[in-house]
Design a protein around this motif. Structure first.
Motif, PDB file in Angstrom:
ATOM      1  N   LEU A   1       0.856  -1.187   0.000  1.00  0.00           N
ATOM      2  CA  LEU A   1       0.000   0.000   0.000  1.00  0.00           C
ATOM      3  C   LEU A   1       0.886   1.229   0.000  1.00  0.00           C
ATOM      4  O   LEU A   1       1.893   1.264   0.714  1.00  0.00           O
ATOM      5  CB  LEU A   1      -0.896   0.000   1.248  1.00  0.00           C
ATOM      6  CG  LEU A   1      -1.711   1.255   1.545  1.00  0.00           C
ATOM      7  CD1 LEU A   1      -2.812   1.422   0.501  1.00  0.00           C
ATOM      8  CD2 LEU A   1      -2.320   1.159   2.943  1.00  0.00           C
ATOM      9  N   LEU A   2       0.507   2.241  -0.783  1.00  0.00           N
ATOM     10  CA  LEU A   2       1.204   3.522  -0.776  1.00  0.00           C
ATOM     11  C   LEU A   2       0.230   4.573  -0.267  1.00  0.00           C
ATOM     12  O   LEU A   2      -0.833   4.769  -0.863  1.00  0.00           O
ATOM     13  CB  LEU A   2       1.692   3.899  -2.184  1.00  0.00           C
ATOM     14  CG  LEU A   2       2.249   5.320  -2.351  1.00  0.00           C
ATOM     15  CD1 LEU A   2       3.533   5.498  -1.554  1.00  0.00           C
ATOM     16  CD2 LEU A   2       2.482   5.634  -3.813  1.00  0.00           C
ATOM     17  N   ILE A   3       0.589   5.217   0.823  1.00  0.00           N
ATOM     18  CA  ILE A   3      -0.171   6.369   1.311  1.00  0.00           C
ATOM     19  C   ILE A   3       0.702   7.581   1.038  1.00  0.00           C
ATOM     20  O   ILE A   3       1.857   7.635   1.464  1.00  0.00           O
ATOM     21  CB  ILE A   3      -0.478   6.248   2.820  1.00  0.00           C
ATOM     22  CG1 ILE A   3      -1.281   4.987   3.099  1.00  0.00           C
ATOM     23  CG2 ILE A   3      -1.221   7.500   3.299  1.00  0.00           C
ATOM     24  CD1 ILE A   3      -1.479   4.701   4.577  1.00  0.00           C
ATOM     25  N   CYS A   4       0.150   8.536   0.302  1.00  0.00           N
ATOM     26  CA  CYS A   4       0.953   9.689  -0.101  1.00  0.00           C
ATOM     27  C   CYS A   4       0.122  10.958  -0.060  1.00  0.00           C
ATOM     28  O   CYS A   4      -1.095  10.920   0.101  1.00  0.00           O
ATOM     29  CB  CYS A   4       1.506   9.477  -1.505  1.00  0.00           C
ATOM     30  SG  CYS A   4       0.229   9.334  -2.782  1.00  0.00           S
ATOM     31  N   TYR A   5       0.818  12.070  -0.223  1.00  0.00           N
ATOM     32  CA  TYR A   5       0.178  13.360  -0.452  1.00  0.00           C
ATOM     33  C   TYR A   5       0.773  13.860  -1.761  1.00  0.00           C
ATOM     34  O   TYR A   5       1.832  14.470  -1.799  1.00  0.00           O
ATOM     35  CB  TYR A   5       0.460  14.342   0.689  1.00  0.00           C
ATOM     36  CG  TYR A   5      -0.384  15.586   0.579  1.00  0.00           C
ATOM     37  CD1 TYR A   5      -1.559  15.704   1.299  1.00  0.00           C
ATOM     38  CD2 TYR A   5      -0.022  16.626  -0.270  1.00  0.00           C
ATOM     39  CE1 TYR A   5      -2.353  16.829   1.193  1.00  0.00           C
ATOM     40  CE2 TYR A   5      -0.810  17.756  -0.386  1.00  0.00           C
ATOM     41  CZ  TYR A   5      -1.969  17.849   0.342  1.00  0.00           C
ATOM     42  OH  TYR A   5      -2.762  18.966   0.218  1.00  0.00           O
ATOM     43  N   PHE A   6       0.090  13.521  -2.841  1.00  0.00           N
ATOM     44  CA  PHE A   6       0.572  13.861  -4.177  1.00  0.00           C
ATOM     45  C   PHE A   6      -0.350  14.910  -4.773  1.00  0.00           C
ATOM     46  O   PHE A   6      -1.518  14.651  -5.049  1.00  0.00           O
ATOM     47  CB  PHE A   6       0.611  12.600  -5.046  1.00  0.00           C
ATOM     48  CG  PHE A   6       1.004  12.849  -6.477  1.00  0.00           C
ATOM     49  CD1 PHE A   6       2.113  13.623  -6.788  1.00  0.00           C
ATOM     50  CD2 PHE A   6       0.281  12.298  -7.503  1.00  0.00           C
ATOM     51  CE1 PHE A   6       2.483  13.854  -8.104  1.00  0.00           C
ATOM     52  CE2 PHE A   6       0.639  12.516  -8.833  1.00  0.00           C
ATOM     53  CZ  PHE A   6       1.737  13.293  -9.131  1.00  0.00           C
ATOM     54  N   ASP A   7       0.200  16.106  -4.998  1.00  0.00           N
ATOM     55  CA  ASP A   7      -0.599  17.226  -5.487  1.00  0.00           C
ATOM     56  C   ASP A   7      -0.455  17.461  -6.989  1.00  0.00           C
ATOM     57  O   ASP A   7      -0.928  18.460  -7.518  1.00  0.00           O
ATOM     58  CB  ASP A   7      -0.235  18.501  -4.724  1.00  0.00           C
ATOM     59  CG  ASP A   7       1.229  18.880  -4.874  1.00  0.00           C
ATOM     60  OD1 ASP A   7       1.959  18.228  -5.657  1.00  0.00           O
ATOM     61  OD2 ASP A   7       1.667  19.832  -4.192  1.00  0.00           O
ATOM     62  N   GLY A   8       0.188  16.534  -7.676  1.00  0.00           N
ATOM     63  CA  GLY A   8       0.312  16.642  -9.124  1.00  0.00           C
ATOM     64  C   GLY A   8       1.588  17.282  -9.600  1.00  0.00           C
ATOM     65  O   GLY A   8       1.848  17.310 -10.809  1.00  0.00           O
ATOM     66  N   GLN A   9       2.404  17.798  -8.685  1.00  0.00           N
ATOM     67  CA  GLN A   9       3.648  18.446  -9.095  1.00  0.00           C
ATOM     68  C   GLN A   9       4.692  17.406  -9.473  1.00  0.00           C
ATOM     69  O   GLN A   9       4.764  16.326  -8.884  1.00  0.00           O
ATOM     70  CB  GLN A   9       4.183  19.330  -7.965  1.00  0.00           C
ATOM     71  CG  GLN A   9       3.308  20.521  -7.667  1.00  0.00           C
ATOM     72  CD  GLN A   9       3.914  21.412  -6.587  1.00  0.00           C
ATOM     73  OE1 GLN A   9       5.006  21.188  -6.100  1.00  0.00           O
ATOM     74  NE2 GLN A   9       3.175  22.447  -6.214  1.00  0.00           N
ATOM     75  N   ALA A  10       5.497  17.752 -10.464  1.00  0.00           N
ATOM     76  CA  ALA A  10       6.588  16.872 -10.881  1.00  0.00           C
ATOM     77  C   ALA A  10       7.599  16.738  -9.752  1.00  0.00           C
ATOM     78  O   ALA A  10       7.746  17.635  -8.928  1.00  0.00           O
ATOM     79  CB  ALA A  10       7.265  17.446 -12.120  1.00  0.00           C
ATOM     80  N   GLY A  11       8.275  15.610  -9.707  1.00  0.00           N
ATOM     81  CA  GLY A  11       9.301  15.397  -8.693  1.00  0.00           C
ATOM     82  C   GLY A  11       9.301  13.969  -8.200  1.00  0.00           C
ATOM     83  O   GLY A  11       8.718  13.073  -8.820  1.00  0.00           O
ATOM     84  N   GLY A  12       9.949  13.768  -7.064  1.00  0.00           N
ATOM     85  CA  GLY A  12      10.114  12.436  -6.510  1.00  0.00           C
ATOM     86  C   GLY A  12       8.808  11.760  -6.146  1.00  0.00           C
ATOM     87  O   GLY A  12       8.643  10.551  -6.372  1.00  0.00           O
ATOM     88  N   THR A  13       7.869  12.522  -5.583  1.00  0.00           N
ATOM     89  CA  THR A  13       6.580  11.919  -5.240  1.00  0.00           C
ATOM     90  C   THR A  13       5.858  11.474  -6.507  1.00  0.00           C
ATOM     91  O   THR A  13       5.308  10.370  -6.555  1.00  0.00           O
ATOM     92  CB  THR A  13       5.715  12.892  -4.426  1.00  0.00           C
ATOM     93  OG1 THR A  13       6.429  13.271  -3.241  1.00  0.00           O
ATOM     94  CG2 THR A  13       4.385  12.267  -4.043  1.00  0.00           C
ATOM     95  N   ALA A  14       5.882  12.307  -7.529  1.00  0.00           N
ATOM     96  CA  ALA A  14       5.243  11.934  -8.799  1.00  0.00           C
ATOM     97  C   ALA A  14       5.865  10.664  -9.368  1.00  0.00           C
ATOM     98  O   ALA A  14       5.152   9.753  -9.801  1.00  0.00           O
ATOM     99  CB  ALA A  14       5.359  13.081  -9.806  1.00  0.00           C
ATOM    100  N   GLN A  15       7.181  10.592  -9.364  1.00  0.00           N
ATOM    101  CA  GLN A  15       7.857   9.404  -9.891  1.00  0.00           C
ATOM    102  C   GLN A  15       7.489   8.159  -9.077  1.00  0.00           C
ATOM    103  O   GLN A  15       7.241   7.091  -9.640  1.00  0.00           O
ATOM    104  CB  GLN A  15       9.368   9.615  -9.874  1.00  0.00           C
ATOM    105  CG  GLN A  15       9.833  10.662 -10.857  1.00  0.00           C
ATOM    106  CD  GLN A  15      11.294  11.043 -10.651  1.00  0.00           C
ATOM    107  OE1 GLN A  15      11.974  10.529  -9.781  1.00  0.00           O
ATOM    108  NE2 GLN A  15      11.765  11.975 -11.474  1.00  0.00           N
TER     109      GLN A  15
END
Length: 129
Positions: free
Chosen positions: A89-103
């Motif tokens: 399971l991945l719990i994240c806060y991804f706001d659509g911005q490019a970067g490490g979270t997006a990848q």
């Protein structure tokens, strides 16, 4: 099935907040915290308040995995892939911005990992970006 282990990438804001939440939850739940650190000097440029919280979490974690002694191009990607490959399971806060979270989110999506995005924008909205 209850989750027994949390892995945090250990960066300021959401990641450290999540680590702190797991540390608090251990008082009532059987859960372990693994801190996934991309390189030994990750916190060198953190603001003092974040560095203090980072160090408190390190001391209170059940395990720390450091992926490199020094920064190298790609050490964050190695760490992120390890987290996805080791998770259900991945719990994240991804706001659509490019970067490490997006990848990481896109890698998790391609791996078929279940994703819970805590951003006010839904994951379906973000996948259209």
């Amino acid at each position: 099935m209850p989750f027994r282990r949390a892995i945090t990438p250990f960066s300021p804001a959401f990641d450290i907040w999540a680590a702190e939440a797991v540390i608090r939850a251990r008082a009532h739940h059987d859960i372990r915290l693994l801190c996934a650190v991309p390189h030994d000097h990750q916190s060198d440029r953190f603001a003092p308040s974040w560095k203090k919280r980072y160090n408190v979490c390190l001391v209170n974690s059940d395990a720390v995995r450091v992926f490199a002694s020094n920064y190298f191009s790609g050490c964050f990607s190695v760490r992120n892939r390890f987290m996805v490959d080791s998770s259900s399971l991945l719990i994240c806060y991804f706001d659509g911005q490019a970067g490490g979270t997006a990848q990481t989110v896109h890698y998790a999506q391609g791996s078929g990992l279940h994703i819970i995005n805590l951003s006010p924008r839904t994951y379906d909205q973000l996948s259209l970006l």
